[in-house]
Scaffold this motif. Structure first.
Motif, PDB file in Angstrom:
ATOM      1  N   MET A 101       0.818  -1.202   0.000  1.00 35.83           N
ATOM      2  CA  MET A 101       0.000   0.000   0.000  1.00 35.83           C
ATOM      3  C   MET A 101       0.858   1.261   0.000  1.00 35.83           C
ATOM      4  O   MET A 101       0.500   2.276  -0.610  1.00 35.83           O
ATOM      5  CB  MET A 101      -0.940   0.011   1.206  1.00 35.83           C
ATOM      6  CG  MET A 101      -2.051  -1.030   1.146  1.00 35.83           C
ATOM      7  SD  MET A 101      -3.093  -0.889  -0.331  1.00 35.83           S
ATOM      8  CE  MET A 101      -3.831   0.712  -0.087  1.00 35.83           C
ATOM      9  N   GLU A 143      -9.050   6.150  -4.270  1.00 33.29           N
ATOM     10  CA  GLU A 143      -8.447   5.094  -3.473  1.00 33.29           C
ATOM     11  C   GLU A 143      -7.862   5.606  -2.154  1.00 33.29           C
ATOM     12  O   GLU A 143      -7.207   4.861  -1.425  1.00 33.29           O
ATOM     13  CB  GLU A 143      -7.376   4.387  -4.300  1.00 33.29           C
ATOM     14  CG  GLU A 143      -7.985   3.567  -5.426  1.00 33.29           C
ATOM     15  CD  GLU A 143      -7.008   3.308  -6.554  1.00 33.29           C
ATOM     16  OE1 GLU A 143      -6.724   2.138  -6.798  1.00 33.29           O
ATOM     17  OE2 GLU A 143      -6.544   4.279  -7.174  1.00 33.29           O
ATOM     18  N   LEU A 145      -8.635   3.557   0.839  1.00 35.86           N
ATOM     19  CA  LEU A 145      -7.802   2.377   1.060  1.00 35.86           C
ATOM     20  C   LEU A 145      -6.563   2.729   1.873  1.00 35.86           C
ATOM     21  O   LEU A 145      -6.206   2.034   2.826  1.00 35.86           O
ATOM     22  CB  LEU A 145      -7.378   1.773  -0.286  1.00 35.86           C
ATOM     23  CG  LEU A 145      -8.453   1.056  -1.099  1.00 35.86           C
ATOM     24  CD1 LEU A 145      -7.883   0.640  -2.447  1.00 35.86           C
ATOM     25  CD2 LEU A 145      -8.975  -0.152  -0.348  1.00 35.86           C
ATOM     26  N   LYS A 164      -7.260   3.455   5.497  1.00 38.50           N
ATOM     27  CA  LYS A 164      -7.573   2.280   6.312  1.00 38.50           C
ATOM     28  C   LYS A 164      -6.327   1.478   6.663  1.00 38.50           C
ATOM     29  O   LYS A 164      -6.180   0.992   7.789  1.00 38.50           O
ATOM     30  CB  LYS A 164      -8.571   1.377   5.585  1.00 38.50           C
ATOM     31  CG  LYS A 164      -8.889   0.092   6.354  1.00 38.50           C
ATOM     32  CD  LYS A 164      -9.956  -0.711   5.668  1.00 38.50           C
ATOM     33  CE  LYS A 164     -10.192  -2.048   6.369  1.00 38.50           C
ATOM     34  NZ  LYS A 164     -10.625  -1.884   7.768  1.00 38.50           N
ATOM     35  N   TYR A 181      -8.909  -7.970   3.847  1.00 40.00           N
ATOM     36  CA  TYR A 181      -8.611  -7.070   2.736  1.00 40.00           C
ATOM     37  C   TYR A 181      -9.834  -6.853   1.844  1.00 40.00           C
ATOM     38  O   TYR A 181      -9.717  -6.528   0.667  1.00 40.00           O
ATOM     39  CB  TYR A 181      -7.436  -7.628   1.927  1.00 40.00           C
ATOM     40  CG  TYR A 181      -6.229  -7.906   2.803  1.00 40.00           C
ATOM     41  CD1 TYR A 181      -5.586  -6.873   3.469  1.00 40.00           C
ATOM     42  CD2 TYR A 181      -5.770  -9.203   2.996  1.00 40.00           C
ATOM     43  CE1 TYR A 181      -4.495  -7.116   4.305  1.00 40.00           C
ATOM     44  CE2 TYR A 181      -4.683  -9.464   3.825  1.00 40.00           C
ATOM     45  CZ  TYR A 181      -4.051  -8.415   4.473  1.00 40.00           C
ATOM     46  OH  TYR A 181      -2.984  -8.661   5.306  1.00 40.00           O
ATOM     47  N   TRP A 220     -10.091  -3.551  -0.182  1.00 43.97           N
ATOM     48  CA  TRP A 220      -9.263  -3.540  -1.398  1.00 43.97           C
ATOM     49  C   TRP A 220      -9.947  -4.357  -2.492  1.00 43.97           C
ATOM     50  O   TRP A 220     -10.048  -3.911  -3.637  1.00 43.97           O
ATOM     51  CB  TRP A 220      -7.886  -4.129  -1.086  1.00 43.97           C
ATOM     52  CG  TRP A 220      -6.894  -4.052  -2.224  1.00 43.97           C
ATOM     53  CD1 TRP A 220      -5.954  -3.088  -2.414  1.00 43.97           C
ATOM     54  CD2 TRP A 220      -6.752  -4.972  -3.310  1.00 43.97           C
ATOM     55  NE1 TRP A 220      -5.229  -3.349  -3.566  1.00 43.97           N
ATOM     56  CE2 TRP A 220      -5.707  -4.499  -4.125  1.00 43.97           C
ATOM     57  CE3 TRP A 220      -7.418  -6.144  -3.673  1.00 43.97           C
ATOM     58  CZ2 TRP A 220      -5.295  -5.164  -5.283  1.00 43.97           C
ATOM     59  CZ3 TRP A 220      -7.022  -6.806  -4.837  1.00 43.97           C
ATOM     60  CH2 TRP A 220      -5.976  -6.317  -5.627  1.00 43.97           C
ATOM     61  N   THR A 225     -12.943  -2.571  -3.955  1.00 42.82           N
ATOM     62  CA  THR A 225     -12.609  -1.418  -4.797  1.00 42.82           C
ATOM     63  C   THR A 225     -12.360  -1.838  -6.233  1.00 42.82           C
ATOM     64  O   THR A 225     -12.880  -1.225  -7.172  1.00 42.82           O
ATOM     65  CB  THR A 225     -11.364  -0.701  -4.232  1.00 42.82           C
ATOM     66  OG1 THR A 225     -11.670  -0.181  -2.940  1.00 42.82           O
ATOM     67  CG2 THR A 225     -10.928   0.440  -5.148  1.00 42.82           C
TER      68      THR A 225
END
Length: 213
Positions: A41, A82, A85, A88, A152, A155, A158
């Protein structure tokens, strides 16, 4: 057959290597080590800034106001959509300026920006397409096999979402429209750019799994 279909056939072995990579297999199972995912990430946050710049370069070079708007939307989406994401999975005090990008991340970003700024426009579009298309397919593949209560899930959701799929379809359509007006030499360059960036996608995940700087 659409030109984009020939591109996907060309990178089919790379795509299989991506979905079978331990990073994505373990992500689907929900067993991926959190440190590996956080490393990924962090690299993703760095990459998306460069990806956004490349998309903005492409937008500036487009003739059609409709296509300019699409690529500006893509560029903004890379920075904004994003962010949830990153919020988080990364620490609240995360600072992108302190990040040391992996080899694959740096190579990918530099190639995209250079291609978007100096190569032919159709080649630039072919170079950015794998980030849309491969992620859509990987996201949908993982969503189909993901275990319940996957840590996850955000992710996965998304990249398997309807919104992300629709944006990917728009990018593919733009490429096919451009390819229909290109010379044979231009099509060859587009294929090379698409294949090269698809390979960089594999290296991006591989570096994240191995936590290679």
């Amino acid at each position: 057959m659409r030109f984009s279909d020939t591109l996907w056939q060309q990178i089919a072995p790379i795509y299989r290597s991506i979905i079978n990579h331990p990073f994505n297999v373990e992500l689907a199972r929900g067993t991926l080590d959190q440190e590996r995912f956080v490393f990924y990430m962090e690299q993703d946050a760095y990459y998306l800034v460069g990806f956004s710049r490349a998309l903005a370069f492409i937008a500036a070079r487009m003739d059609s106001s409709k296509t300019i708007r699409h690529f500006l939307d893509f560029s903004l989406g890379a920075l904004v959509a994003e962010r949830e994401l990153h919020a988080k999975f990364l620490a609240p005090n995360y600072n992108l300026d302190n990040l040391e990008p992996s080899f694959a991340c740096m190579a990918y970003v530099q190639y995209l920006i250079a291609t978007a700024a100096t190569a032919s426009l159709e080649e630039a579009v072919a170079a950015v397409l794998p980030c849309f298309w491969i992620y859509r397919e990987v996201g949908c593949n993982i969503a189909a096999h993901a275990k319940e209560n996957n840590p996850y899930a955000l992710w996965i959701g998304t990249y398997s979402s309807k919104e992300f799929s629709e944006g990917t379809d728009r990018a593919i359509l733009i490429l096919d429209e451009m390819a229909s007006q290109c010379s044979a030499n231009s099509l060859v360059r587009m294929k090379k750019a698409f294949e090269y960036c698809s390979l960089l996608e594999w290296h991006f995940w591989n570096d994240a799994y191995k936590k290679n700087r």
